[in-house]
Structures are given as C-alpha cells and as structure tokens.
Design a protein around this motif. Structure first.
Motif, PDB file in Angstrom:
ATOM      1  N   PHE A   1      -9.687  24.150  35.767  1.00 42.10           N
ATOM      2  CA  PHE A   1     -10.517  22.942  35.730  1.00 42.10           C
ATOM      3  C   PHE A   1     -11.839  23.314  35.083  1.00 42.10           C
ATOM      4  CE2 PHE A   1      -7.692  22.662  39.323  1.00 42.10           C
ATOM      5  CZ  PHE A   1      -7.281  21.343  39.347  1.00 42.10           C
TER       6      PHE A   1
ATOM      7  N   HIS B   1       0.682  25.602  47.612  1.00 46.32           N
ATOM      8  CA  HIS B   1      -0.505  25.258  48.408  1.00 46.32           C
ATOM      9  C   HIS B   1      -1.038  26.543  49.024  1.00 46.32           C
ATOM     10  CE1 HIS B   1      -0.083  20.794  48.579  1.00 46.32           C
ATOM     11  NE2 HIS B   1       1.113  21.142  48.167  1.00 46.32           N
TER      12      HIS B   1
ATOM     13  N   ARG C   1      -4.813  15.707  32.107  1.00 49.71           N
ATOM     14  CA  ARG C   1      -6.124  15.873  31.468  1.00 49.71           C
ATOM     15  C   ARG C   1      -6.673  17.283  31.735  1.00 49.71           C
ATOM     16  NH1 ARG C   1      -8.416  10.492  34.170  1.00 49.71           N
ATOM     17  NH2 ARG C   1      -9.484  12.088  35.339  1.00 49.71           N
ATOM     18  N   ARG C   2      -5.794  18.270  31.606  1.00 48.27           N
ATOM     19  CA  ARG C   2      -6.199  19.592  32.083  1.00 48.27           C
ATOM     20  C   ARG C   2      -5.596  20.673  31.208  1.00 48.27           C
ATOM     21  NH1 ARG C   2      -4.058  20.848  37.673  1.00 48.27           N
ATOM     22  NH2 ARG C   2      -4.433  18.619  37.860  1.00 48.27           N
TER      23      ARG C   2
ATOM     24  N   ALA D   1      -6.404   6.897  47.424  1.00 53.13           N
ATOM     25  CA  ALA D   1      -5.551   7.978  46.921  1.00 53.13           C
ATOM     26  C   ALA D   1      -6.373   9.232  46.671  1.00 53.13           C
ATOM     27  CB  ALA D   1      -4.849   7.546  45.637  1.00 53.13           C
ATOM     28  N   THR D   2      -5.810  10.359  47.042  1.00 51.81           N
ATOM     29  CA  THR D   2      -6.291  11.667  46.580  1.00 51.81           C
ATOM     30  C   THR D   2      -5.066  12.263  45.876  1.00 51.81           C
ATOM     31  OG1 THR D   2      -5.680  12.685  48.682  1.00 51.81           O
ATOM     32  CG2 THR D   2      -7.953  11.925  48.440  1.00 51.81           C
ATOM     33  N   SER D   3      -4.684  13.475  46.229  1.00 45.30           N
ATOM     34  CA  SER D   3      -3.374  13.970  45.816  1.00 45.30           C
ATOM     35  C   SER D   3      -2.828  14.698  47.036  1.00 45.30           C
ATOM     36  CB  SER D   3      -3.491  14.932  44.630  1.00 45.30           C
ATOM     37  OG  SER D   3      -3.890  16.223  45.075  1.00 45.30           O
ATOM     38  N   ARG D   4      -1.678  15.309  46.908  1.00 47.78           N
ATOM     39  CA  ARG D   4      -1.148  16.030  48.060  1.00 47.78           C
ATOM     40  C   ARG D   4      -1.901  17.329  48.309  1.00 47.78           C
ATOM     41  NH1 ARG D   4       5.384  15.335  48.204  1.00 47.78           N
ATOM     42  NH2 ARG D   4       5.358  13.061  48.179  1.00 47.78           N
ATOM     43  N   LYS D   5      -2.717  17.744  47.341  1.00 44.02           N
ATOM     44  CA  LYS D   5      -3.330  19.062  47.433  1.00 44.02           C
ATOM     45  C   LYS D   5      -4.763  19.056  47.968  1.00 44.02           C
ATOM     46  CE  LYS D   5      -2.290  22.376  44.738  1.00 44.02           C
ATOM     47  NZ  LYS D   5      -2.121  23.328  43.631  1.00 44.02           N
TER      48      LYS D   5
ATOM     49  N   SER E   1      -0.313  11.226  42.679  1.00 49.17           N
ATOM     50  CA  SER E   1      -1.290  10.269  43.189  1.00 49.17           C
ATOM     51  C   SER E   1      -1.292   8.964  42.399  1.00 49.17           C
ATOM     52  CB  SER E   1      -2.684  10.892  43.124  1.00 49.17           C
ATOM     53  OG  SER E   1      -3.652   9.961  43.543  1.00 49.17           O
ATOM     54  N   THR E   2      -1.397   7.853  43.124  1.00 48.05           N
ATOM     55  CA  THR E   2      -1.536   6.549  42.456  1.00 48.05           C
ATOM     56  C   THR E   2      -2.849   6.466  41.682  1.00 48.05           C
ATOM     57  OG1 THR E   2      -2.575   5.605  44.423  1.00 48.05           O
ATOM     58  CG2 THR E   2      -0.198   5.299  44.193  1.00 48.05           C
ATOM     59  N   SER E   3      -3.754   7.394  41.947  1.00 49.46           N
ATOM     60  CA  SER E   3      -5.036   7.362  41.235  1.00 49.46           C
ATOM     61  C   SER E   3      -4.858   7.611  39.740  1.00 49.46           C
ATOM     62  CB  SER E   3      -6.001   8.397  41.821  1.00 49.46           C
ATOM     63  OG  SER E   3      -5.499   9.709  41.649  1.00 49.46           O
ATOM     64  N   TRP E   4      -3.674   8.079  39.322  1.00 48.99           N
ATOM     65  CA  TRP E   4      -3.429   8.258  37.896  1.00 48.99           C
ATOM     66  C   TRP E   4      -3.223   6.931  37.168  1.00 48.99           C
ATOM     67  CZ3 TRP E   4      -5.042  12.444  35.946  1.00 48.99           C
ATOM     68  CH2 TRP E   4      -4.904  13.674  36.586  1.00 48.99           C
TER      69      TRP E   4
ATOM     70  N   TYR F   1     -13.071   5.237  40.937  1.00 50.64           N
ATOM     71  CA  TYR F   1     -12.198   6.362  40.609  1.00 50.64           C
ATOM     72  C   TYR F   1     -13.104   7.545  40.281  1.00 50.64           C
ATOM     73  CZ  TYR F   1      -8.564   2.844  40.273  1.00 50.64           C
ATOM     74  OH  TYR F   1      -7.682   1.831  40.557  1.00 50.64           O
TER      75      TYR F   1
ATOM     76  N   ARG G   1     -15.001   5.007  32.448  1.00 51.40           N
ATOM     77  CA  ARG G   1     -14.151   6.195  32.307  1.00 51.40           C
ATOM     78  C   ARG G   1     -13.513   6.243  30.921  1.00 51.40           C
ATOM     79  NH1 ARG G   1      -9.627   5.865  36.450  1.00 51.40           N
ATOM     80  NH2 ARG G   1      -9.673   8.132  36.581  1.00 51.40           N
TER      81      ARG G   1
ATOM     82  N   PRO H   1      -9.217  19.664  43.325  1.00 53.72           N
ATOM     83  CA  PRO H   1      -8.709  18.285  43.184  1.00 53.72           C
ATOM     84  C   PRO H   1      -7.983  18.105  41.849  1.00 53.72           C
ATOM     85  CG  PRO H   1     -11.098  18.333  43.054  1.00 53.72           C
ATOM     86  CD  PRO H   1     -10.673  19.712  43.440  1.00 53.72           C
ATOM     87  N   ASP H   2      -6.683  17.887  41.922  1.00 53.67           N
ATOM     88  CA  ASP H   2      -5.849  17.870  40.723  1.00 53.67           C
ATOM     89  C   ASP H   2      -5.466  16.458  40.302  1.00 53.67           C
ATOM     90  OD1 ASP H   2      -4.409  17.580  43.048  1.00 53.67           O
ATOM     91  OD2 ASP H   2      -2.573  18.368  42.154  1.00 53.67           O
ATOM     92  N   ALA H   3      -6.146  15.474  40.869  1.00 53.37           N
ATOM     93  CA  ALA H   3      -5.961  14.075  40.458  1.00 53.37           C
ATOM     94  C   ALA H   3      -7.263  13.372  40.822  1.00 53.37           C
ATOM     95  CB  ALA H   3      -4.782  13.437  41.203  1.00 53.37           C
ATOM     96  N   PRO H   4      -7.576  12.265  40.159  1.00 53.69           N
ATOM     97  CA  PRO H   4      -8.798  11.537  40.545  1.00 53.69           C
ATOM     98  C   PRO H   4      -8.709  11.068  41.998  1.00 53.69           C
ATOM     99  CG  PRO H   4      -7.903  10.701  38.460  1.00 53.69           C
ATOM    100  CD  PRO H   4      -6.867  11.604  39.047  1.00 53.69           C
ATOM    101  N   ALA H   5      -9.845  10.857  42.597  1.00 53.47           N
ATOM    102  CA  ALA H   5      -9.871  10.210  43.913  1.00 53.47           C
ATOM    103  C   ALA H   5     -10.126   8.722  43.698  1.00 53.47           C
ATOM    104  CB  ALA H   5     -10.971  10.814  44.782  1.00 53.47           C
ATOM    105  N   HIS H   6      -9.418   7.910  44.447  1.00 51.55           N
ATOM    106  CA  HIS H   6      -9.568   6.453  44.342  1.00 51.55           C
ATOM    107  C   HIS H   6     -10.081   5.954  45.690  1.00 51.55           C
ATOM    108  CE1 HIS H   6      -7.344   2.307  43.819  1.00 51.55           C
ATOM    109  NE2 HIS H   6      -8.653   2.180  43.912  1.00 51.55           N
TER     110      HIS H   6
ATOM    111  N   ASP I   1     -13.356  11.118  38.826  1.00 51.65           N
ATOM    112  CA  ASP I   1     -12.637  12.086  38.005  1.00 51.65           C
ATOM    113  C   ASP I   1     -13.074  13.509  38.307  1.00 51.65           C
ATOM    114  OD1 ASP I   1     -11.042  10.279  36.506  1.00 51.65           O
ATOM    115  OD2 ASP I   1     -12.822   9.694  35.387  1.00 51.65           O
TER     116      ASP I   1
ATOM    117  N   LEU J   1     -14.982  16.063  41.175  1.00 53.45           N
ATOM    118  CA  LEU J   1     -15.442  16.250  42.552  1.00 53.45           C
ATOM    119  C   LEU J   1     -16.055  17.642  42.684  1.00 53.45           C
ATOM    120  CD1 LEU J   1     -12.350  14.719  44.364  1.00 53.45           C
ATOM    121  CD2 LEU J   1     -14.666  13.791  44.403  1.00 53.45           C
TER     122      LEU J   1
END
Lengths: 514, 514
Positions: free
Chosen positions: B260, B7, B214-215, A152-156, B117-120, A127, B139, A88-93, A129, A131
């Motif tokens: 990560f 991917h 953040r990585r 939101a997740t990310s595309r990955k 992602s909008t989660s950012w 949110y 957070r 997971p390369d972005a937070p999950a919302h 951060d 997972l």
C-alpha cells in the motif's frame, strides 16, 4: 414553514443594489464551538455507554453506534476512522444519519411518502479510500443524535471511530444574553429552551429552522426579532434581514414571503398577504428596539408599499377579499379559512404603520387613522356573528380560533367586547383550532394583551411545557398534544424540531415578566 | 487480485528508508485529460440520445440518465447542476453509479452476497444545498458508463445536468507509445485494447486494476512492466515499484505480495511463494530493458534473499513443499494444487537470478547452475507421470494445466520432451484448467517459447479476441468463455474489467512480432 401551493413560472422582481449592499455588509461572523458527545445511546435514547467506550469498540460491516451530543446542535461533524487488523485492503463505507430527535436516526426513512422532498432527511454516505482518515463531513447538520453505521470494511480489518466532534455554528453571541430572574422553575426551563431554539436558528440570517427550511421567512423573522431584543440583542442581524427582504421585491413592490441568500440573494416566488404585512410590523418593532432612524428612512418606502398593496385587496365594504388560492398563511390547517384572520393582520399592521408614520411621514397619520377606524367598523359589521359570539370567515362563515385571535390582536371592538370574546374562546374553543406553536403564540399574546396573565402562563406551561416534558431540547415546528404524530408534510420525521416561530416564550416571559 | 485467506495478527516488517526515499523521488506526475460523453444510452448500452440532448432534459425525482464516455476511463467526474422552475427550496439529492461495463450501472447491487467488500461498488450520493452547483465528485472512478439518478428535488423545481466531464488520470504518457505495424486487424485491435488497459492501470504505481484493488501486486507488476517496455517505456515507474517492494519487507527479508502506498508505504500481510520470486524475475527484466546497474546494485540483496527463502522451502528431494494454506497464487482456482506450478516458478526465477548474478555476483553463478540442474532433475524424477504424460502436483498427484505451463516455462526436460508435453496439453487439456487471463498468458508464452506461433495467435484471438467481440474496451480480470458469469468473489459485478495481468497481448504481439 414550507410553502405548498404557489407555483409561478415567471415573476419579475426588482433588485435594489443599495439595500442589498447594506445587507451584505451586515453579514455576521459565525461563532464556532466544539461539542463532544455525552453518551452512547440505544434506539430509545437511553444511555448504554460512555463516550470513552467508543474508541474501544471495533466496528465490522453492519455494526452501528448512536452518539448523543446532549442537546440540540447545529454544526459540522468531524471524527477519525482507524483501521484495526490487517492493512485495509478495501475502502471503508460509512453511513451517517442525523436526528434532532432519536426517532429520526432509528425509524426507516424509506417509508416516507410525504410531499416535502426526501432530500431534507439528513444523511451522508462516505467512502474512505485511505485509512486512518480524518473525516470532516461536507455539510452543516442539525442534530442531537448521530448514528454512524459501518456499512462495509473488508474481511481483513475493522474500524475504530475516534474523537467525534460537532463544531457548532451560530451568529448568536452567548456572552451577551440577558438572564432575567424567573421565579417559576418550569418557566425558567421553558425560557432556556426558547433561547437555545433562537440561538440555533441564528445563522447568516434568522433561519426558520436550521434543519428545514434553513431559510429566512418573514413570519418567523418577526417573532425571532422580538425574542432577540429580549435576549441576544443582535440588532444588526434584524437590520440585515429587513434589508434582504426590501432588497429584492416583486415588480409591484411586494416583499416575498421568504428569500434565499445563496448563491445570491433572490426572492422566493411565494407571496403571502399576511407575511408581506409583517414587514411593516417587524420594522416597527425594530425601530422601537433601536431608535435606528437611518434604517427607518431606508425601509419606509418598502413598508408603505406593503400597506398600499394590502389595502388594494379590500372589497367595497372594507373587508379583505377571500380566495381559494394559498394567499395568506395564518396557520397550518387545511380547513382554515384565512379571510378574517388576514383582516386582523391587516389592522394590526396598519396600527404599526400609523406609529412609524408618526416618526417619518406625519402626513400619512390621519389617513391611516381613518382607514383603521373604517376597517374596524367594517369588521364588526360584516364578520361578527352575534348569535354565535364569534367572528366568522369566508363565504361559509367559518368559525376558527385563528380568526378570533387575530381580530383580538387587532383590537377590534371595545375592551369589554374583547374580554367576552376571549372568555368565549377559552370556554367554547372552535372546532377549527390551532395547529402550530406559531398560532398558539398569537393566542397567548392576545391573552396577555388583555391582562389574562394566569391563563397565559397556563397555556405556556401546558403547551411549551409539555414539549419540555416530552424531552424537547429546542422547541418544535409542530406540536399537537392530542396528536403527537401530526405533520402537514406526510411524516413527523420531516418536521423541524428546532423552529424559530416556536421560540417566543422567552419574549412572552421576559416582556410580560411572567 | 484480491487476497482471500491470509490473516496475520502481527507480522514484523523492516523498513529501508533509503529505498523508500528513492521510491518517493520517483513518484510520477499524472497526465490529465478531459473526456466528454459520446452518447446517452439505455440499460443495454444502446444509444438513445446525443450528449447535447442532456442539457435539454429536466430531471424530476426518480429520473435518471446513463452517460457513455465511449471507452474505459479512469478519472474524476465533474458536472454542473442547475435548477429549473421556482427557486430551489430544498436540497437536491443525486445518486451516481459508475460502471466499467453497463451491467454495473443497471443491475441491483443490493443482491450482492460475495466475500469481497461492497465498498468496491462505485457509488456516490450527493446533496446539493445551493444551486446552481459546480459538482466535483470526491473520488477517482473507473468507468465507461455513469448513471446519474436524481433522487429528490422538490415539487417546485427540476434539475438540468450540464457539461459532464471525466478528467482522466494516468502516469502513462501517450505521446511516447511505440506503434508497430501489426498486419492482422484483430491482433491490431487486441494490441490497442491491451495498451489502453495498461495505460489505465498506470497511476502512482502500476495498479492491478484501477477499480479494484487499485494496488501494486508483484504478480501483476511483472507482466505490466514487460508490456510497458514494449509500449510506454516508463522505466522509472518500474524502478519505483521495485523500490517500494524492497523498501518494506518482512522481518526475514521476504517481499510482500503487494504494498500500500497511502497514507504511507506499508507491506500487506499477504506473502506468496510465487509472487516473492517474481521480484527476481521483474528485476531481471528491468535490468535487461534498461541496463540500470545502479538499481541492480541496490536491489540485488533483496532479490537474492527471495532466492534463499524459496530454496529453504525445498524438501530433501528438491521439491517445493506443499501446504493447505494459501501459500502460492498461480491462478484463481479453488481445486488447483500449487506445488508443481510453484516448482516451475522457482526454477524460472532461479534462471533469472543466474543471469543477474552474471552481472553482479559471479561467485553465485556456479551455485545457481548446480541448483537449477538438481531441481530440474528432481522435478522429472518426482513430479513426472509417464503413464499420463503430465506433471502431477501434490499428494493427490493432481494434473492441471497450470503445472504443465509453469514447468514448460521453467524448461524442465529437453526440447523434444517439452514439445510432446505441449501437444498433449493442447489435445487433452486437463480437467483442472485455466481461469484467468493471467494463467492463459503464461500458456501462450509457453507456446511462443516453444515456437508454436500459430497456436499462440489462435489462443490470443480466441481468448482476448473473444473479450473484444463481447465489447471489452479494456481487458478483464476474469474471463471464462464457457461461463461468462465466472467470479471468484461472488458476483461478476465486483470483477475488475480493466486488469493489469490481462494486458499482456501487446507484449506477446510486439515481442514475438505476431
């Protein structure tokens, strides 16, 4: 109940540390029980999947699920969120919506334009951060349905949601519930729904509704306490609540209509004529149920003070003075004039004070008996309208159901007079009718008090039974069969669907052995 | 950096527990510092009030305030919310928005339609059931500006917001920063902004951006580590980060482009030709800065493996094979062909491997020297276009700034050839230009490596100085002076405004004594 009109910039209150300390010592332990969902449902509450299906779904942005926990619950939600795919390369919302009824999680809350705060809508954004995440939502919620939307997740990666659990909370101990034999299956069902309603309102105090207001109101307490005596028998919780009301009073000794218990005990700045008198009635019921002389000793001064303050409101004729302000509750009804019903509440409460005085202040008994006689006579002389066959209320001589019901409960007039009035009330119901289960309860109680068992059962089945028919897991704060969208607050979505004042059928059924 | 295209459903990785244990033992303590706002500002960041004014305001539903903490901060927000008026009879609902730049808290995020992602977007809703409330948001945020919107109270109370505080977090110890004498005031300012940028990216690892991602990315790490040697000198943090990359590799030994660290150390499934080679360069810089033989011993096998894997990509001519996939990063530029620049990165890294081999694997030195000679010759033979006076890249023989810059840093061609190329690059910049501070850094480094100090200073002042002129507190991930709205992600609001790869002026200024 939610108060509407009283705004006071400064009301001085008196604190009674000994009573507050007793209340604190009586703070109940909460019983917790994990509950799992029974189904995944659609926007109409129809089953579309089994709980086990959840862990097999992978949620992308914008996807959602509605969990059905099978019945009304009060508790805290936990679950596990697991990423599927790339790291997971972005937070999950995530967005959570909780509903006592399915509509709350489906209809848009953005359109709400009522006068109660939107903060009552049960929602939470989270949110994540890191997972996988063990999620424990921060608040207590009140729900049968939980909608979880993956914003939101990310595309990955996508999300799996696992092991949702509501850890329910109540101070009612289910092991102690009496379960009487009730022959009629619908009454048995209504009784069960009543008991669950009370159970979910029993927390650190008797709350009016665990969704809203989550607060101790005197009008609700009186009814809850009665149902409690017939079911969970948690007498200590009633004692605690009476101590809380007596523990913080207005400078003149009046008890507030409701109290807050966090971060410390404070009285709300809402004071209602009828509610303060219910302190007397609730204490009388408590003493009758428990024989607890010590509590009576401690609380009689507070009870007596409510009597004095209420009597000070009488005019020279012996009739409670009316007012344009929100001085007495009686029912949610904008047109309702409160004078006659409040007169009924006063007489009703004085009767209970008279009984209590017999145990603790015999010298007051004669005085109270005289006052009761004077008030009943004045009521007949000034509020009764022989031509209409109804009591009237206020300067405009309004005829309402509430006025008749409370003067019946107050036993104004002889038995034959009251039976005629009850018949009249059933056959020619006034235009100003009853709006809440709270008011309907008092009508049914009046019927039973006058021996009208069949009519009472019909009313219980027609009103509470209709809620059951419409899928109620717990009884609703507001229900007008002719207008299912009724709300005094601007939207039925903000109504409470598990409300203390609606749980009375269990008391009616058990006390009168219906 | 945020990866876009790779991917992989399953990539097997190898874990090296000894290296991971060393990395864990090097986890830094975080230094915390409370920071108070310096002003209340409007939507353009203009001062409209003093911090002390905040506690005098009472917020009703829909009212908001923007706090300015004076500069870019990374930390955790706390404040106190107090009810004013009647007892709070409904929860308070607050919404927080955090912005590294003022636009983030002012412009609508709902319109965003980018691929990240909008989660950012840094937001938080809070529901306060009990007031007054000591609020500690859950957070870590990255911001100069915080907008607090009181979404809902009730009609009976308003909110006061008191004592907002950001407790900043960094693993950079400010007491250890070297502060050289820099004569030029603008360069001094640029140096200071660079140092703050690095400081705010220094957390449990060197993060690429404390807002996003953040990585720990290898391309950022290499540059951060260099600035760190010239400033905070936290050598242990560099060592830790190298151990992390070496601790989890692809099955064939390739290091990931990023790792990560929570809930455990895992390699991202993004593997980039240039980034894996930067492991060699970063290790060489680290050894040069620290003389740490032990770490070299531990990590040389990983470094050497990157060399082997990269050389395996050469075609029979000695040129790195091109690909349509996202195989090498170089710069954010959709049209950029990566072949020639990657050839430059390879030669650049082999030079550093050659130096390291001198200390640890002398037998490899001759082999590396021969390879370097062969690759430089091949580059001139196959990528140089004499007619254009530029190196070309890919089947379409693309001319880009990136290709020239990296082959200059790789020292392909003799000194006179390279000076001509540099002049050509400045006078006739290719249409495929530079998009990021990361790429501009390498251009400036190439200038300084070839003695072009004046041009380098002009570039630093023109590029990073322009960010300062536009109000940058820390240096931005992306900056195209000709197109201030530039973002590879779909909106500049999701760009990072404190980004590791942009903090290099401090290294350039200090190392070359500009």
């Amino acid at each position: 109940m939610a108060e509407q009109q009283q705004h006071h910039s400064i009301i001085k209150t008196l604190r009674h540390p000994d009573l507050l300390a007793q209340a604190e010592a009586l703070r109940p332990a909460l019983h917790r029980q994990p509950v799992s969902p029974v189904a995944l449902v659609d926007g109409r509450g129809q089953v579309i999947g089994q709980p086990a299906d959840l862990a097999r779904r992978e949620f992308g942005p914008g996807e959602e699920v509605i969990l059905d926990f099978g019945t009304h619950c009060v508790g805290r939600l936990s679950l596990r969120a697991v990423a599927v795919g790339s790291p997971p390369d972005a937070p999950a919302h995530l967005h959570f919506t909780f509903g006592e009824i399915i509509d709350e999680v489906v209809e848009s809350l953005a359109d709400y334009d009522g006068w109660l705060s939107t903060s009552w809508f049960q929602q939470q954004d989270l949110y994540l951060d890191v997972l996988p995440a063990e999620i424990a939502l921060p608040r207590r919620y009140c729900c049968r349905y939980v909608k979880i939307r993956v914003v939101a997740t990310s595309r990955k990666y996508r999300l799996r949601l696992e092991s949702p659990c509501l850890t329910t909370e109540t101070s009612a101990d289910g092991r102690e519930v009496a379960t009487p034999a009730i022959a009629d299956p619908l009454l048995r069902q209504i009784d069960a729904v009543s008991v669950l309603t009370l159970k979910n309102c029993m927390q650190e105090v008797f709350e009016d509704g665990p969704k809203r207001d989550r607060r101790l109101w005197l009008g609700d307490l009186r009814l809850q306490a009665r149902v409690n005596y017939a079911t969970f028998a948690n007498q200590a919780l009633v004692r605690r609540c009476l101590m809380l009301f007596a523990g913080v009073t207005r400078e003149d000794g009046m008890v507030a209509a409701n109290v807050f218990i966090q971060p410390e005990v404070i009285a709300d700045d809402t004071y209602l004529f009828d509610y303060s008198l219910f302190f007397v009635a609730t204490l009388a019921d408590y003493v009758a149920a428990t024989d607890d002389e010590e509590t009576l000793q401690a609380l009689w001064p507070t009870a007596w003070r409510q009597v004095e303050l209420a009597l000070a409101r009488l005019d020279s004729r012996g009739i409670v003075q009316d007012s344009d302000s929100w001085w007495s509750f009686i029912d949610w009804h904008e047109q309702l004039n409160k004078q006659a019903a409040s007169q009924g509440v006063l007489i009703y409460a004085l009767e209970r004070a008279h009984t209590l005085a017999g145990r603790i202040a015999p010298a007051r008994q004669a005085e109270l008996a005289a006052t009761l006689a004077r008030l009943r006579a004045a009521t007949l002389a000034h509020l009764w309208d022989e031509a209409q066959g109804f009591f009237t209320s206020g300067a405009a001589r309004q005829v309402s159901s509430a006025s008749q019901v409370w003067l019946l409960l107050a036993e104004v007039g002889d038995a034959a007079f009251r039976r005629r009035l009850l018949t009249q009330l059933r056959e020619r119901p006034p235009a100003i009718g009853m709006r809440t289960p709270y008011m309907v309860h008092h009508y049914v109680e009046a019927l039973l008090q006058h021996g009208e068992r069949q009519a009472a059962v019909a009313e219980i089945k027609g009103y509470w039974g209709e809620m059951v028919a419409r899928g109620a897991d717990t009884f609703w704060e507001l229900f007008d069969p002719a207008n299912p969208d009724y709300s005094p607050y601007g939207s039925r979505l903000i109504n409470s669907y598990c409300h203390a004042w609606s749980c009375t059928p269990a008391w009616l059924i058990r006390t009168f052995q219906l």
